[in-house]
Design an enzyme around this catalytic site. Structure first.
Site, PDB file in Angstrom:
ATOM      1  N   ASP A   1       0.783  -1.251   0.000  1.00 12.14           N
ATOM      2  CA  ASP A   1       0.000   0.000   0.000  1.00 12.14           C
ATOM      3  C   ASP A   1       0.813   1.299   0.000  1.00 12.14           C
ATOM      4  O   ASP A   1       1.802   1.414   0.729  1.00 12.14           O
ATOM      5  CB  ASP A   1      -0.872   0.095   1.263  1.00 12.14           C
ATOM      6  CG  ASP A   1      -1.513  -1.198   1.649  1.00 12.14           C
ATOM      7  OD1 ASP A   1      -1.533  -2.124   0.836  1.00 12.14           O
ATOM      8  OD2 ASP A   1      -1.979  -1.293   2.799  1.00 12.14           O
TER       9      ASP A   1
ATOM     10  N   GLN B   1       4.219   0.531   2.166  1.00 12.91           N
ATOM     11  CA  GLN B   1       4.402  -0.686   2.952  1.00 12.91           C
ATOM     12  C   GLN B   1       5.566  -1.449   2.323  1.00 12.91           C
ATOM     13  O   GLN B   1       5.567  -1.708   1.107  1.00 12.91           O
ATOM     14  CB  GLN B   1       3.114  -1.519   2.926  1.00 12.91           C
ATOM     15  CG  GLN B   1       1.977  -0.889   3.713  1.00 12.91           C
ATOM     16  CD  GLN B   1       2.188  -1.032   5.212  1.00 12.91           C
ATOM     17  OE1 GLN B   1       1.922  -2.080   5.783  1.00 12.91           O
ATOM     18  NE2 GLN B   1       2.666   0.029   5.866  1.00 12.91           N
TER      19      GLN B   1
HETATM   20  N1  DQQ Z   1      -2.010  -3.909   4.111  1.00  8.54           N
HETATM   21  C1  DQQ Z   1      -3.422  -3.881   4.213  1.00  8.54           C
HETATM   22  C2  DQQ Z   1      -3.685  -2.856   5.250  1.00  8.54           C
HETATM   23  C3  DQQ Z   1      -2.559  -3.019   6.186  1.00  8.54           C
HETATM   24  C4  DQQ Z   1      -1.429  -3.324   5.272  1.00  8.54           C
HETATM   25  C5  DQQ Z   1      -4.087  -3.570   2.923  1.00  8.54           C
HETATM   26  C6  DQQ Z   1      -0.395  -4.216   5.833  1.00  8.54           C
HETATM   27  O1  DQQ Z   1      -4.895  -2.985   5.864  1.00  8.54           O
HETATM   28  O2  DQQ Z   1      -2.339  -1.854   6.912  1.00  8.54           O
HETATM   29  O3  DQQ Z   1      -3.418  -4.035   1.792  1.00  8.54           O
HETATM   30  O4  DQQ Z   1       0.674  -4.344   4.923  1.00  8.54           O
END
Ligand code: DQQ
Length: 502
Positions: free
Chosen positions: A43, A59
Site C-alpha cells: 500500500d 508498505q
Molecule cells: N495492508 C493492508 C492494510 C494493512 C497493510 C491492505 C499491511 O490494511 O495496513 O493491503 O501491509
C-alpha cells in the site's frame, strides 16, 4: 534530525537497502511508476506535500520480494513521476506497539512545521485459549523532518479504548489524517464491527497528538465484503467522497468481483448523525491489479490518487523480478461529475510525451491492422472509435497490445451491452489466477474514447474521459510491443494519437 535515535532494526534496514541498491538495475524498474527501493512494496502510505516536495511512503519489506512485518519505505518527487528514494522511514522496532509491523497510514504537516506520520502499530495481546496469537492494532505516531522519524513517546494515540462497543481491537487500522481549515485535525480509521463487517470511524484532535472519537462515518452492513481497509475521506466538487478497499468481497454483476476489491462511496454527510449518506457506490477501478488507494490535495488544489498496482488475489501469478516486487499506479487526478468519480492521469504525464504519431479516420474491419508507428510498451495512446454507419452498430471492437507472434493482451468493447473486457489470458502467463475482467460502460455508448497508458509491464486504461478506469499488469516480455485493431460485425472508424513516454 536533532536528537534522532536510530533503532537497531531501522539501522539494519538502512544498511541493507544501501548495500542492495547496487544490484537493482534501472531496467528492472518501470519508467514513471514508483517501485520499492529494493524488495517488496504494497500500500501507498503518507502521501503528502512537505518542504516543497511530494512524499510517498509505502508498505515495505526490504529483505525479500514477499510480505513480512512491515517497514515504511520512502520516496520524494517534484512531479509525482520522477522519484528519488530516501532511506527507509519506519521499522517495526517498538516492543509494545508495533513489533509485528508498521501497517498503513498517512502523513500531515504539524503547525510547528514538523512532519507527522500516523500509522497502525501491530503487536500482540498474547494468545487465545486455543493458542491462536491475538493481534492488537493501534494507531501510532512518528514525527520527523522529511528524512528521519522518531516514534512518539505517547504511542499508541488511538487504542481499543477509543472503539465503539462492537469494534474489534484485532482489526483496527490504516488511519488517514488531514488538517481542517481551522487548523484542527481529523482522521478516519477502518475497523471491523461484530455485526456487518467494516466500519469507518472518525477521530478529531486539536494538535494531531491527543485524539478523541468523533463518530462512525460509514458502516458496511454486510454488503461489501467483510473488513474494510485503507479508508480515505475528502470533499470534492460539492460531494463527500469515501474511498476504501474491502476484503472478502462477493461478486455483483460486473461492478464488484470476489476477493479484495475497492469501493467509492459518494454522497453527503448528514449533519445530525455524522454518517455519510450514500448516493453512489461503485468500484474505484474495474480492472484486476488495483488496491489500497490513498489521495493527496496538491498545493494547486488537485485531489490526486495513487494505489498499489497489485491485488492480494493476483500476487501469486506475478513473476517476482529478482530484486523488486510491487509498484504504485500512475497518480490520477480525481473529479466528481453528476455524482460519479472520474479519474485521469496527472497532467504532468503530458510532459513526458514525445514523438507524436497520428492516424485519423482509419476504417476498421474484421482483419486486424497495425498502424505505422503505433506500437510500444511505454506509450500514451488516445483512441476514439465510432460506428462507420450509425445505423449499423459494430459487434465488438478488439484492441490487442503487448503483442508478438504468440502472445497478446486485449481490450474489447461490445457497444450493444456497453461491456468492456480487459484480458491477459493469452499474455504468456502460465498461472491460473485472475486474467480477465468485465466492466459496464454507463450508457453503453456507440462511440468510445479510450486512453491507454503503458509502462513496460502495466496498462492503465481510462474510458470516456475517465468515467471508468481499468488497471492490469502484463507479464509478457517487453519485446512484445505490437498493437493491432479490428472490429467484429459492421465497420468502425478509429482516430489514434500515440506518444512515446520513454
Ligand atoms: N495492508 C493492508 C492494510 C494493512 C497493510 C491492505 C499491511 O490494511 O495496513 O493491503 O501491509
Amino acid at each position: 534530525m536533532e536528537g534522532f535515535v536510530e533503532s537497531a532494526p531501522l539501522a539494519d534496514a538502512r544498511v541493507y537497502e544501501r548495500h542492495m541498491i547496487r544490484f537493482v538495475s534501472k531496467t528492472e524498474r518501470p519508467y514513471f511508476h514508483l517501485t520499492p527501493l529494493v524488495g517488496w512494496m504494497n500500500d501507498p502510505n503518507g502521501f503528502s506535500y512537505y518542504k516543497g516536495k511530494y512524499h510517498l511512503f509505502y508498505q515495505y519489506n526490504p529483505y525479500a520480494t514477499s510480505w513480512a512485518p512491515m517497514h515504511w519505505g520512502h520516496a520524494v518527487s517534484e512531479d509525482l513521476l520522477h522519484w528519488e528514494h530516501l532511506p527507509v522511514a519506519l521499522a517495526p522496532d517498538a516492543p509494545y506497539d508495533d513489533f509485528n509491523g508498521c501497517f498503513s497510514g498517512s502523513a500531515v504537516e504539524l503547525a510547528d512545521g514538523r512532519h507527522l506520520l500516523m500509522y497502525t502499530g501491530v503487536a500482540s495481546d498474547g494468545r487465545t485459549a486455543d493458542g491462536h496469537i491475538r493481534p492488537r492494532q493501534t494507531q501510532c505516531l512518528a514525527i520527523g523532518d522529511g528524512v528521519d522519524y522518531q516514534k512518539f513517546e505517547g504511542n499508541p494515540v488511538i487504542d481499543g479504548s477509543f472503539l465503539p462497543e462492537d469494534g474489534s481491537t484485532e482489526h483496527f487500522r490504516d488511519p488517514k489524517v488531514w488538517r481542517e481549515d481551522d487548523g484542527t485535525y481529523r482522521a478516519v480509521v477502518a475497523n471491523l464491527a461484530t455485526e456487518g463487517g467494516g466500519q469507518i470511524l472518525l477521530y478529531r484532535s486539536a494538535d494531531a497528538l491527543a485524539w478523541q472519537p468523533a463518530g462512525v462515518l460509514s458502516r458496511n452492513k454486510g454488503r461489501f465484503g467483510q473488513m474494510w481497509e485503507c479508508p480515505d475521506f475528502f470533499s470534492l466538487d460539492g460531494y463527500d467522497v469515501l474511498l476504501l478497499s474491502p476484503q472478502d468481497m462477493l461478486p455483483e454483476g460486473h461492478e464488484f468481483y470476489s476477493g479484495n476489491g475497492t469501493l467509492c462511496i459518494i454522497g453527503h454527510v448528514d449533519e445530525e448523525t455524522g454518517e455519510l449518506g450514500e448516493e453512489s457506490l461503485t468500484s474505484i477501478d474495474n480492472g484486476i491489479d488495483f488496491y489500497a488507494t490513498q489521495t493527496i490535495l496538491t498545493p494547486d488544489g488537485r485531489r490526486v490518487m495513487v494505489a498499489w498496482m497489485q491485488n492480494w488475489d493476483s500476487i501469486t501469478g506475478v513473476a517476482r523480478r529478482v530484486h523488486l516486487f510491487g509498484s504504485m499506479t500512475v497518480p490520477r487526478e480525481l473529479s466528481v461529475r453528476d455524482g460519479h468519480l472520474y479519474q485521469w492521469p496527472i497532467r504532468e504525464l503530458d510532459g513526458l510525451r514525445h514523438d507524436e504519431v497520428k492516424h485519423d479516420g482509419v476504417v476498421l474491419g474484421t482483419d486486424p491492422i497495425a498502424l505505422e508507428g503505433v506500437n510500444g510498451r511505454v506509450v500514451d495512446l488516445l483512441l476514439d472509435v465510432r460506428p462507420e454507419d450509425p445505423a449499423n452498430l459494430y459487434d465488438e471492437l478488439v484492441i490487442w497490445f503487448a503483442q508478438d507472434g504468440r502472445f497478446h493482451c486485449s481490450l474489447r468493447y461490445q457497444p450493444a451491452t456497453g461491456t468492456l473486457i480487459i484480458s491477459r489470458e493469452h499474455s504468456g502467463s502460465r498461472r491460473a489466477f485472475v486474467h480477465r475482467r468485465k466492466c459496464d460502460i454507463p450508457g453503453a455508448p456507440a462511440e468510445l474514447s479510450l486512453r491507454m497508458v503503458l509502462d513496460k509491464n502495466s496498462v492503465e486504461a481510462f474510458i470516456n474521459g475517465g468515467e471508468k478506469a481499468v488497471t492490469m499488469l502484463i507479464p509478457t516480455d517487453l519485446s512484445a510491443d505490437g498493437i493491432t485493431f479490428c472490429v467484429r460485425g459492421a465497420g468502425a472508424i478509429l482516430d489514434v494519437t500515440k506518444y512515446d513516454l520513454a
